[in-house]
Design a protein around this motif. Structure first.
Motif, PDB file in Angstrom:
ATOM      1  N   VAL A   1      25.349  34.064  -8.457  1.00 20.09           N
ATOM      2  CA  VAL A   1      24.821  35.278  -9.087  1.00 20.09           C
ATOM      3  C   VAL A   1      25.715  36.444  -8.659  1.00 20.09           C
ATOM      4  O   VAL A   1      25.720  36.830  -7.494  1.00 20.09           O
ATOM      5  CB  VAL A   1      23.345  35.505  -8.684  1.00 20.09           C
ATOM      6  N   GLY A   2      26.496  36.938  -9.608  1.00 21.64           N
ATOM      7  CA  GLY A   2      27.501  37.963  -9.320  1.00 21.64           C
ATOM      8  C   GLY A   2      28.900  37.521  -9.717  1.00 21.64           C
ATOM      9  O   GLY A   2      29.824  38.327  -9.772  1.00 21.64           O
TER      10      GLY A   2
ATOM     11  N   ASP B   1      25.609  41.705  -7.892  1.00 22.94           N
ATOM     12  CA  ASP B   1      24.211  41.352  -7.587  1.00 22.94           C
ATOM     13  C   ASP B   1      23.519  42.527  -6.891  1.00 22.94           C
ATOM     14  O   ASP B   1      22.298  42.670  -6.964  1.00 22.94           O
ATOM     15  CB  ASP B   1      24.134  40.077  -6.730  1.00 22.94           C
TER      16      ASP B   1
ATOM     17  N   LEU C   1      22.085  31.579  -5.991  1.00 24.12           N
ATOM     18  CA  LEU C   1      21.868  32.962  -5.569  1.00 24.12           C
ATOM     19  C   LEU C   1      22.269  33.056  -4.105  1.00 24.12           C
ATOM     20  O   LEU C   1      21.835  32.242  -3.285  1.00 24.12           O
ATOM     21  CB  LEU C   1      20.390  33.327  -5.756  1.00 24.12           C
TER      22      LEU C   1
END
Ligand code: FDA
Length: 502
Positions: free
Chosen positions: A107-108, A224, A39
């Motif tokens: 994340v994304g 995100d 993240l």
């Protein structure tokens, strides 16, 4: 039975996965997202989440000892790449012989590292590539929905004409226009209002500080911050990071079990988890999703998977090239990293090309016009499973990229001829002005309507879905993430209405 069970599980957290997570969460379905990357929300010692492009550190690339930037050299000098320590950095380059593929990790997914160009494809070409999809519905409902959710915006034309930060694009436009070519403004998910504040000195610079391929610290509406934030907001979605899914199998009761390695920041596997789920959505991207299904078919875990799994892969015809302008046609020392203009010659039936006018932010005047050409290359690659390494191998030869190189050369030869300019040979290695050994737009591997039904349901396996770029069969004619997002919106709506009712 696995210790953990969730009604819905999503693998990956890029565009397609993020749409699945949000729509499942909104439908009240408890959903777990597993992402192999980290993240990206916590500043490191330098106060920044992402490292800079000019002085990359471990945050830049996925477990490397040296960065592998797309433009490796300048004036043939190895000045770009830097030694780094291995770490789950945000950009990966997956190397398969004659073709390397850049992808985002974290994340994304790709939204963390891409140029933000948010292009709705031409309707006629969309209908040609995906004839089984109702184009009226896509252009009436799902493309607008995707654009709104992604936060797509456009540059103010007056500011574009006056700012030093887009001088490079205006110089490239002039050269294109001299050759009778049309340019178009290209929407983006980078907040152009923020960029103007950067230029005015009232906001911390990101796109105006060279940031892009190793992440933007400000200004960028990556998923995100859009879809995934909304998904978490439903209260029904959980994201687990540093979880690398290795295997998928089906239980006699029709539920699925995934095996995931949980790793630490050194890449060491600290735990191997088995997680059961009622419905399984594959959003690991063209490469990741295809590998998971191919492995499942070839190891016998999901033996009835269609032979089309592992086929229909393409590079979206990607070729980078560069021209040298005359001394009086300066590009400026300051370049915004977010492209805002493209040369649109797709209507030229003899040689359809859409070429994004790309920045080359070096902080000094270099007279280079850089481009990412998107061409219509009919060649398709396939993947085969290699049991020795338990991984998918892409079968793609240099010769298969030649149609893309030829199309790019025909367009830029025209521009060079009319402007009496030449190509740059120093940027891509091998003394060639055409970078034909990597791509940014991997598409296909599990083509819609072949490996899956018309809505991404994997053939032979109820409750298993593909929701990402693996569905798009190799080409879409423009930068692909808006298409991937809109297609996922369409498919999720259908699946939620039909498959979750019972
Ligand atoms: P995506 O690749 O985004 O996400 C997949 C996710 O799954 C990743 O986070 C990955 O880590 C994770 N994953 C993979 N395997 C896994 C496993 N086994 N277990 C757990 N997690 C796993 N497009 C565009 O439209 N405009 C643009 O300007 C650009 N520019 C651009 C620049 C650069 C440098 C790159 C690399 C790419 C672009 N692109 C682009 C392409 C765009 O980013 C790309 O098409 C999309 O991110 C693809 O979205 P997907 O949902 O298919 O997967």
């Amino acid at each position: 039975q696995p210790a953990t069970h969730t009604p819905a599980l999503v693998i990956g957290s890029g565009y397609g996965a993020a749409v699945a997570a949000l729509r499942l969460g909104q439908a009240g379905i408890q959903t777990l997202v597993l992402e192999m990357g980290r993240l990206w929300d916590t500043p490191a010692g330098d106060g920044k989440v992402f490292c800079s492009t000019s002085a990359p550190d471990q945050r830049s690339m996925w477990f490397r000892t040296r960065t592998e930037a797309p433009l490796a050299t300048f004036l043939w000098l190895d000045v770009v790449n830097k030694s780094i320590s291995p770490y789950p950095g945000v950009l990966d380059r997956v190397n398969y012989g004659d073709m390397s593929v850049y992808v985002g990790r974290g994340v994304g997914g790709g939204s963390l590292v891409n140029g933000g160009m948010a292009v709705t494809p031409r309707r006629d070409y969309f209908a040609e590539v995906l004839p089984q999809v109702d184009a009226a519905e896509m252009y009436g409902t799902y493309f607008p929905r995707a654009n709104a959710m992604l936060g797509v915006n456009t540059v103010d034309p007056a500011w574009f004409e006056s700012t030093e930060w887009y001088k490079f694009a205006r110089t490239s436009r002039k050269a294109a226009q001299n050759a009778g070519l049309k340019t178009v403004f290209v929407p983006n998910v980078y907040d152009f209002g923020y960029m103007r504040r950067e230029a005015a000195g009232t906001a911390t610079k990101s796109a105006l500080a060279g940031e892009v391929i190793y992440g933007n610290n400000y200004g960028k509406r990556s998923v995100d911050k859009t879809y995934l934030a909304a998904a978490l907001g439903t209260g029904r979605v959980t994201i687990e990071t540093l979880h690398h899914v290795r295997a998928i199998r089906r239980q006699p009761d029709g539920t699925y079990v995934v095996t995931a390695d949980r790793t630490d920041l050194t890449g060491k596997v600290v735990e191997t988890r088995e997680i059961g789920c009622g419905k399984l959505f594959l959003g690991a991207g063209s490469l990741g999703t295809t590998e998971l299904l191919l492995r499942a078919r070839e190891t016998g875990a999901l033996p009835a998977l269609d032979p089309a799994v592992g086929t229909g892969w393409g590079t979206n015809g990607n070729i980078m090239t560069a021209r040298a302008n005359h001394m009086w046609d300066t590009v400026g020392a300051n370049e915004a990293t977010m492209p805002a203009l493209g040369i649109d010659d797709w209507d030229n039936a003899a040689n359809p090309v859409f070429a994004e006018i790309a920045p080359l932010p070096m902080g000094f005047e270099h007279w280079v016009s850089l481009y990412l050409a998107i061409t219509k290359n009919p060649q398709r690659g396939t993947f085969t499973y290699d049991p020795a390494t338990d991984s998918a191998r892409l079968n793609w030869t240099k010769a298969q990229n030649q149609p893309s190189v030829d199309a790019t050369k025909r367009l830029f030869d025209r521009i060079n001829l009319k402007n009496a300019t030449i190509y740059r040979y120093d940027l891509f290695g091998n003394n060639t002005p055409f970078a034909d050994d990597f791509c940014y737009h991997p598409l296909g591997g599990c083509p819609l309507g072949r490996a899956t039904d018309g809505y991404g349901r994997v053939k032979g396996y109820p409750g298993l879905y593909v929701t990402d770029g693996a569905l798009v069969p190799g080409s879409i004619g423009v930068n692909p993430f808006v298409t991937i997002t809109a297609l996922a919106e369409r498919n999720l709506e259908r699946v939620l209405a039909e498959d979750f009712a019972a």
